[in-house]
Write an enzyme that holds these catalytic residues in place. Structure first.
Site, PDB file in Angstrom:
ATOM      1  N   TRP A  45     -94.221  76.981 -22.158  1.00 14.53           N
ATOM      2  CA  TRP A  45     -93.465  75.810 -22.680  1.00 14.53           C
ATOM      3  C   TRP A  45     -92.224  75.624 -21.894  1.00 14.53           C
ATOM      4  CZ3 TRP A  45     -93.782  72.396 -26.899  1.00 14.53           C
ATOM      5  CH2 TRP A  45     -92.442  72.036 -27.363  1.00 14.53           C
ATOM      6  N   ASP A  48     -85.393  71.603 -22.758  1.00 18.36           N
ATOM      7  CA  ASP A  48     -84.126  71.219 -22.504  1.00 18.36           C
ATOM      8  C   ASP A  48     -83.791  71.523 -20.978  1.00 18.36           C
ATOM      9  OD1 ASP A  48     -84.047  70.836 -25.143  1.00 18.36           O
ATOM     10  OD2 ASP A  48     -82.064  71.789 -25.470  1.00 18.36           O
TER      11      ASP A  48
END
Length: 440
Positions: A45, A48
């Protein structure tokens, strides 16, 4: 990329007849539907981007990363990638990982000061990870591949009754360094808090740089927490960009243009910067030409064993008092020759469309990937999953990279996931002027 197969089954996206040489298979489509030029992790995953730095002819880019999951989890790491431009990044080993008092290593920034480099990141602890701490790490050597953690240098101030505190951003201001940290008050007030330091080691709380009540909605709603708040100068104007968060829901990126002095930002205009459900978490950086630019996290872009992508970079400017984001010149540098018939052999395209009313279709092996219609200053984007509406102003820049569609104009930036059915694209418009380039 190999040429697309013949006779695509629209239900599965696979050849309707047995495979012959040159036709595509399901594994081929898995490859095609991973972006080629947008950065994605090999697995795990990603969210940002942060700490993007140009040095020695290359960009170093860091990002939130959960290596062993395709869903977000609190045990975030700082992933690391590098490349000659932000469309050519290659993944490197994890830079900073949980441990040594950190349950999570969350978003932050990177500061290069002379011969010294520091990463300022949000150190979190479970289960109460809403209130983070700002901790510093330093690279072991000039490769920036390994980092050593240092002290916690900033904690949430007393007396503000906060429910969230995270995402430091550091800039130089004359003789001092200034740090902005996103915060949320229990009363629904979003804040950017300010700290100062002369040596990057000892920091002093300097008050609230900017705040806004989540009840305010005119001209745009800015939520109850600003994630990744960044204040900087563009074209003689002070600008703040941030993510808009409320009650664990991630919305979009917003911004303000105004005046800034001595740690206080006074806004004169608020605006929504991104549209749709994909773009979030803007990360400011200075590009190779010394110009301000942003990269965003793209949500909803995922494949087998991986999730998350980073947007293409955008140069930012202030025009008529508003912040405008335009695709970075690095994007055009990856163009192939324009194609007069709008037909491309691959799934990456850079499209310029000047139109006040009309429709542009992007198809792949005869199946619709996206339909874009402009009328009355509004763009309607239809995909196989949904239909979304976006304000537009002036010409449109439309970028396709496998499963990613990004659209920008002077009114803002939009992105969404698409599902091309084959290995090539065709672009056609019924009005206006359209120029189609491949990307490689």
């Amino acid at each position: 990329m190999p040429a697309g197969g013949q006779g695509i089954d629209l239900a599965s996206g696979l050849p309707a007849t047995p495979r012959r040489p040159g036709e595509i298979t399901r594994s081929d489509l898995e490859t095609y539907l991973r972006p080629v030029l947008h950065f994605t992790p090999a697995s795990g995953w990603m969210n940002d981007p942060h700490g993007i730095t140009f040095r020695d002819g290359r960009y170093e880019a860091f990002f939130q990363y959960v290596p062993d999951s395709t869903e977000w989890a609190p045990n975030c790491h700082w992933g690391h990638a590098s490349g000659p431009d932000l469309l050519s990044l290659r993944e490197l080993p994890v830079a900073i990982a949980p441990g040594e008092g950190d349950d999570g290593v969350w978003t932050g920034c990177l500061v290069v000061d002379g011969d010294g480099t520091r990463a300022f990141y949000t150190a979190t602890s479970v289960p109460e990870f809403g209130i983070g701490r700002v901790r510093v790490a330093r690279p072991v050597d000039e490769s920036w591949l390994s980092w050593v953690k240092g002290d916690v240098v900033v904690e949430a101030p007393d007396g503000l009754d906060l429910i969230a505190f995270r995402d430091p951003f550091v800039r130089r201001e004359g003789e001092v360094w200034r740090m902005f940290v996103g915060a949320a008050g229990r009363d629904g007030t979003a804040m950017a808090l300010s700290y100062t330091s002369r040596d990057l080691d000892r920091w002093q709380y300097d008050g609230v740089a900017l705040s806004r009540d989540s009840c305010e909605r005119d001209p745009v709603w800015m939520g109850a927490l600003w994630e990744c708040p960044q204040i900087f100068e563009v074209d003689g104007h002070a600008v703040m960009v941030s993510s808009v968060w409320d009650a664990d829901v991630l919305h979009y990126a917003g911004c303000a243009v105004g005046a800034y002095r001595d740690g206080v930002f006074v806004p004169s205009d608020w605006a929504q910067l991104t549209w749709g459900s994909s773009l979030y978490a803007p990360s400011l950086f200075t590009d190779a030409d010394g110009e301000p630019a942003l990269t965003f996290w793209l949500r909803g872009i995922e494949g087998d064993g991986w999730a998350g992508a980073h947007s293409f970079p955008y140069r930012v400017a202030v025009r008529a008092g508003r912040l405008v984001a335009q695709p970075h010149p690095d994007v055009a540098a990856h163009r192939t020759e324009s194609v007069a018939d709008g037909v491309l052999p691959g799934l990456a395209a850079d499209i310029e469309w000047e139109c006040t009313q009309g429709t542009l279709l992007i198809t792949s092996e005869g199946a619709l990937a996206a339909e874009l219609s402009v009328a009355d200053g509004e763009l309607t984007v239809g995909t196989s999953a949904d239909t979304q509406r976006v304000p537009v102003q002036g010409g449109l820049r439309i970028i396709v990279d496998g499963p990613v569609l990004e659209v920008s104009s002077a009114a803002g930036v939009f992105a969404t996931a698409i599902s091309p059915r084959g290995a090539g694209l065709r672009v056609a418009a019924d009005a206006g002027t359209v120029v189609v380039y491949g990307l490689e």
